[in-house]
Design a protein around this motif. Structure first.
Motif, PDB file in Angstrom:
ATOM      1  N   LEU A  68      -8.756  -9.223 -15.252  1.00 44.80           N
ATOM      2  CA  LEU A  68      -8.402 -10.291 -14.317  1.00 44.80           C
ATOM      3  C   LEU A  68      -9.647 -10.876 -13.653  1.00 44.80           C
ATOM      4  O   LEU A  68     -10.547 -10.155 -13.232  1.00 44.80           O
ATOM      5  N   GLU A  69      -9.673 -12.231 -13.575  1.00 45.92           N
ATOM      6  CA  GLU A  69     -10.792 -12.927 -12.947  1.00 45.92           C
ATOM      7  C   GLU A  69     -10.377 -13.676 -11.681  1.00 45.92           C
ATOM      8  O   GLU A  69     -11.199 -13.885 -10.796  1.00 45.92           O
ATOM      9  N   LYS A  70      -9.114 -14.060 -11.614  1.00 44.65           N
ATOM     10  CA  LYS A  70      -8.662 -14.863 -10.477  1.00 44.65           C
ATOM     11  C   LYS A  70      -7.314 -14.341  -9.988  1.00 44.65           C
ATOM     12  O   LYS A  70      -6.363 -14.228 -10.756  1.00 44.65           O
ATOM     13  N   LEU A  71      -7.239 -14.010  -8.698  1.00 46.82           N
ATOM     14  CA  LEU A  71      -6.019 -13.483  -8.095  1.00 46.82           C
ATOM     15  C   LEU A  71      -5.628 -14.323  -6.886  1.00 46.82           C
ATOM     16  O   LEU A  71      -6.448 -14.578  -6.003  1.00 46.82           O
ATOM     17  N   HIS A  72      -4.350 -14.745  -6.864  1.00 48.89           N
ATOM     18  CA  HIS A  72      -3.837 -15.505  -5.727  1.00 48.89           C
ATOM     19  C   HIS A  72      -2.487 -14.919  -5.326  1.00 48.89           C
ATOM     20  O   HIS A  72      -1.535 -14.930  -6.106  1.00 48.89           O
ATOM     21  N   LEU A  73      -2.402 -14.381  -4.124  1.00 47.68           N
ATOM     22  CA  LEU A  73      -1.167 -13.825  -3.587  1.00 47.68           C
ATOM     23  C   LEU A  73      -0.780 -14.639  -2.357  1.00 47.68           C
ATOM     24  O   LEU A  73      -1.457 -14.592  -1.332  1.00 47.68           O
ATOM     25  N   ASP A  74       0.312 -15.392  -2.467  1.00 45.45           N
ATOM     26  CA  ASP A  74       0.724 -16.320  -1.414  1.00 45.45           C
ATOM     27  C   ASP A  74       2.043 -15.855  -0.799  1.00 45.45           C
ATOM     28  O   ASP A  74       3.094 -15.913  -1.430  1.00 45.45           O
ATOM     29  N   MET A  75       1.970 -15.372   0.418  1.00 46.04           N
ATOM     30  CA  MET A  75       3.148 -14.935   1.169  1.00 46.04           C
ATOM     31  C   MET A  75       3.960 -13.887   0.410  1.00 46.04           C
ATOM     32  O   MET A  75       5.182 -13.888   0.400  1.00 46.04           O
ATOM     33  N   CYS A  76       3.268 -12.974  -0.243  1.00 49.36           N
ATOM     34  CA  CYS A  76       3.932 -11.887  -0.972  1.00 49.36           C
ATOM     35  C   CYS A  76       4.161 -10.706  -0.036  1.00 49.36           C
ATOM     36  O   CYS A  76       3.204 -10.116   0.477  1.00 49.36           O
ATOM     37  N   VAL A  77       5.408 -10.367   0.181  1.00 49.39           N
ATOM     38  CA  VAL A  77       5.770  -9.294   1.104  1.00 49.39           C
ATOM     39  C   VAL A  77       5.593  -7.944   0.426  1.00 49.39           C
ATOM     40  O   VAL A  77       6.001  -7.751  -0.718  1.00 49.39           O
ATOM     41  N   GLY A  78       4.969  -7.003   1.129  1.00 52.99           N
ATOM     42  CA  GLY A  78       4.859  -5.649   0.627  1.00 52.99           C
ATOM     43  C   GLY A  78       3.523  -5.309   0.001  1.00 52.99           C
ATOM     44  O   GLY A  78       3.322  -4.172  -0.434  1.00 52.99           O
ATOM     45  N   VAL A  79       2.596  -6.273  -0.069  1.00 56.40           N
ATOM     46  CA  VAL A  79       1.270  -5.975  -0.626  1.00 56.40           C
ATOM     47  C   VAL A  79       0.554  -5.007   0.311  1.00 56.40           C
ATOM     48  O   VAL A  79       0.434  -5.253   1.512  1.00 56.40           O
ATOM     49  N   SER A  80       0.072  -3.907  -0.240  1.00 54.42           N
ATOM     50  CA  SER A  80      -0.571  -2.879   0.577  1.00 54.42           C
ATOM     51  C   SER A  80      -1.990  -2.619   0.107  1.00 54.42           C
ATOM     52  O   SER A  80      -2.425  -3.109  -0.938  1.00 54.42           O
ATOM     53  N   ASP A  81      -2.699  -1.821   0.878  1.00 56.77           N
ATOM     54  CA  ASP A  81      -4.065  -1.437   0.494  1.00 56.77           C
ATOM     55  C   ASP A  81      -4.086  -0.767  -0.870  1.00 56.77           C
ATOM     56  O   ASP A  81      -4.991  -1.009  -1.676  1.00 56.77           O
ATOM     57  N   SER A  82      -3.107   0.058  -1.137  1.00 53.85           N
ATOM     58  CA  SER A  82      -3.102   0.785  -2.417  1.00 53.85           C
ATOM     59  C   SER A  82      -3.001  -0.167  -3.600  1.00 53.85           C
ATOM     60  O   SER A  82      -3.604   0.064  -4.652  1.00 53.85           O
ATOM     61  N   ASP A  83      -2.236  -1.269  -3.433  1.00 55.53           N
ATOM     62  CA  ASP A  83      -2.127  -2.267  -4.501  1.00 55.53           C
ATOM     63  C   ASP A  83      -3.479  -2.907  -4.781  1.00 55.53           C
ATOM     64  O   ASP A  83      -3.899  -3.053  -5.935  1.00 55.53           O
ATOM     65  N   ILE A  84      -4.154  -3.318  -3.707  1.00 55.93           N
ATOM     66  CA  ILE A  84      -5.447  -3.987  -3.866  1.00 55.93           C
ATOM     67  C   ILE A  84      -6.497  -3.015  -4.396  1.00 55.93           C
ATOM     68  O   ILE A  84      -7.284  -3.357  -5.297  1.00 55.93           O
ATOM     69  N   ILE A  85      -6.508  -1.807  -3.881  1.00 54.64           N
ATOM     70  CA  ILE A  85      -7.506  -0.809  -4.309  1.00 54.64           C
ATOM     71  C   ILE A  85      -7.334  -0.480  -5.791  1.00 54.64           C
ATOM     72  O   ILE A  85      -8.305  -0.448  -6.558  1.00 54.64           O
ATOM     73  N   THR A  86      -6.085  -0.249  -6.209  1.00 53.25           N
ATOM     74  CA  THR A  86      -5.824   0.053  -7.621  1.00 53.25           C
ATOM     75  C   THR A  86      -6.244  -1.100  -8.518  1.00 53.25           C
ATOM     76  O   THR A  86      -6.823  -0.893  -9.591  1.00 53.25           O
ATOM     77  N   LEU A  87      -5.970  -2.311  -8.064  1.00 49.85           N
ATOM     78  CA  LEU A  87      -6.335  -3.490  -8.852  1.00 49.85           C
ATOM     79  C   LEU A  87      -7.837  -3.614  -9.026  1.00 49.85           C
ATOM     80  O   LEU A  87      -8.344  -3.744 -10.147  1.00 49.85           O
ATOM     81  N   VAL A  88      -8.591  -3.578  -7.925  1.00 54.32           N
ATOM     82  CA  VAL A  88     -10.028  -3.840  -8.015  1.00 54.32           C
ATOM     83  C   VAL A  88     -10.778  -2.694  -8.711  1.00 54.32           C
ATOM     84  O   VAL A  88     -11.868  -2.917  -9.255  1.00 54.32           O
TER      85      VAL A  88
END
Length: 465
Positions: A261-281
């Motif tokens: 993944l090169e480009k990520l856009h999360l717009d008003m997404c309910v439930g996004v947590s630190d663990s989601d972002i950490i796992t992704l990056v």
């Protein structure tokens, strides 16, 4: 002109970007008219097409090499004449044999019958349907069956596309590379799993739920999605809007399977947590752009078991793993309860110091202050800075913008703490290419004059009342 060889004349025509200019030139002589007909590859038509079907047939006969057609009826009223209907698509499919890219926008008279005719367009590789209320899943399925070269599909506000057999069919074909579904109320987040093995080929995914229907049963189907999903190794752009990110399920599973993944856009997404972002990056080492618009409505009965807060842990993980990150944008929707979720200044500074950020946009980030502006003085790559309702930034911090090494574009909107004095060091400095100041009550038109090569100024203070 008569002595010029055809390839030079075609080169000249190719440099005319405006349709009106090309039309005028083509009417000057028979030769230019003929050559323009040969070189006209794209066409945009709409309300002025009367009678619609006959006029389209005439255009297709004149421009026989068309491969891109846009039919747009935005702003249409009955007094402007009848819209193009199913018969028009018959003309298009039979007369425009090279058609590869088609956009139908606000074409309210086109039904599944007309869409079915497009299945004979063997070269069609890109289709965009924007507000096509009479088209259903059956029509989209006929396209999937007939158009075996279709790589790009956009469905925007297609309110009656309900059945998902077409998604299953595309899943079997494994040909889709770009899929955009926005505000199609009958398509839920869980339906995306029907793509099956097509997830391997998909490069761009945009999925946006109608905000008014975010919590209906169809959308909530995603909570029952099986944990196992096909890897999304080809996905380079992911954009999700108004979605529910449930831990370990549905779209949350997509986030941890996008290693390229090169480009990520999360717009008003309910439930996004630190663990989601950490796992992704941790997996997506090639991220170049991250855009987060965080909702403030966290107290939702549906999501009692979800911890939807983003903290500095996300920023620190991004700083550690995203060595190619060039664009970072964060917005806290309405800013009504920013303290519940906003990142601290220390987290933002850590990101700035470790990533080669070229573009930084902060909207309602209450923690960003003059100290943050001071930290930006060491941002060697920063070219674009946008501050929206960052009320802790004052003239003391704004003055430092003249010291940012590579800053070329500065945008200020609804910032209460800045005045003409903060912009004074920029006046006459020729540092900025563009300065945009909107709705900042203490900044005047005189204060921005000469502060950049190009200046845009607007003053509307209704947002304050």
């Amino acid at each position: 002109m008569d002595e010029l060889p055809d390839h030079l004349v075609l080169d000249i025509l190719g440099k005319l970007e405006k349709t009106n200019d090309r039309n005028s030139v083509s009417l000057s002589c028979r030769r230019l008219y003929s050559l323009d007909n040969e070189q006209r590859y794209s066409l945009r038509i709409g309300c002025g097409l009367v009678p619609a079907t006959d006029a389209l047939l005439s255009l297709c006969r004149r421009f026989q090499n068309l491969w891109k057609v846009e039919i747009v009826y935005s702003g249409w009223m009955s007094k402007l004449g009848k819209q193009l209907d199913d018969q028009g698509l018959v003309v298009l499919s039979t007369s425009c044999t090279s058609l590869a890219d088609l956009t139908l926008s606000y074409c309210t008279f086109i039904t599944d019958v007309g869409i079915r005719h497009l299945s004979s367009c063997s070269e069609l590789s890109s289709l965009e349907l924007n507000f096509a209320p009479r088209i259903t899943g059956c029509g989209v399925l006929s396209l999937a069956v007939g158009c075996r070269k279709l790589r790009r599909l956009h469905l925007i506000r297609c309110l009656n596309v309900a059945s998902v057999e077409w998604l299953e069919y595309f899943g079997k074909l494994e040909i889709l590379e770009e899929l955009c579904i926005k505000n199609c109320r009958a398509i839920g987040e869980g339906d995306l799993t029907k793509l099956g093995n097509s997830w391997r080929k998909l490069r761009i995914l945009e999925f946006e739920v109608d905000a008014s229907y975010r919590y209906n049963n169809k959308v909530n189907d995603q909570l029952a999605v099986e944990h196992h999903m096909v890897p999304c190794d080809s996905l380079v752009e992911l954009s999700l809007g108004n979605c529910i990110i449930a831990p370990g399920r549905g779209l949350a599973c997509v986030l941890n399977k996008c290693k390229n993944l090169e480009k990520l856009h999360l717009d008003m997404c309910v439930g996004v947590s630190d663990s989601d972002i950490i796992t992704l990056v941790q997996k997506a080492k090639h991220l170049r752009s991250i855009s987060l618009r965080v909702p403030s409505d966290f107290t939702l009965p549906l999501l009692n078991s979800i911890t939807p807060r983003l903290t500095d842990e996300s920023l620190i993980a991004i700083a550690q793993h995203c060595s190619k990150l060039e664009s970072f944008k964060v917005s806290f929707s309405d800013g009504e309860f920013p303290s519940l979720s906003s990142f601290t200044l220390q987290g933002i500074i850590a990101l700035i110091q470790k990533c080669p950020i070229r573009e930084l946009s902060l909207d309602h980030v209450c923690s960003f202050s003059d100290m943050g502006m001071e930290a930006l003085c060491s941002a060697q790559n920063l070219e674009i800075l946008e501050l929206v309702q960052c009320q802790e930034v004052s003239d003391e911090g704004l003055i430092l913008a003249s010291q940012f090494p590579c800053l070329a574009v500065l945008k200020l909107s609804k910032c209460l703490g800045v005045t003409d004095d903060g912009l004074r060091p920029l006046v006459g400095s020729q540092k900025l290419d563009l300065l945009v100041v909107e709705d900042c009550p203490q900044v005047s038109r005189r204060g921005v004059h000469g502060a950049a090569t190009s200046v845009s100024f607007r003053q509307d203070l209704s947002w304050m009342y």
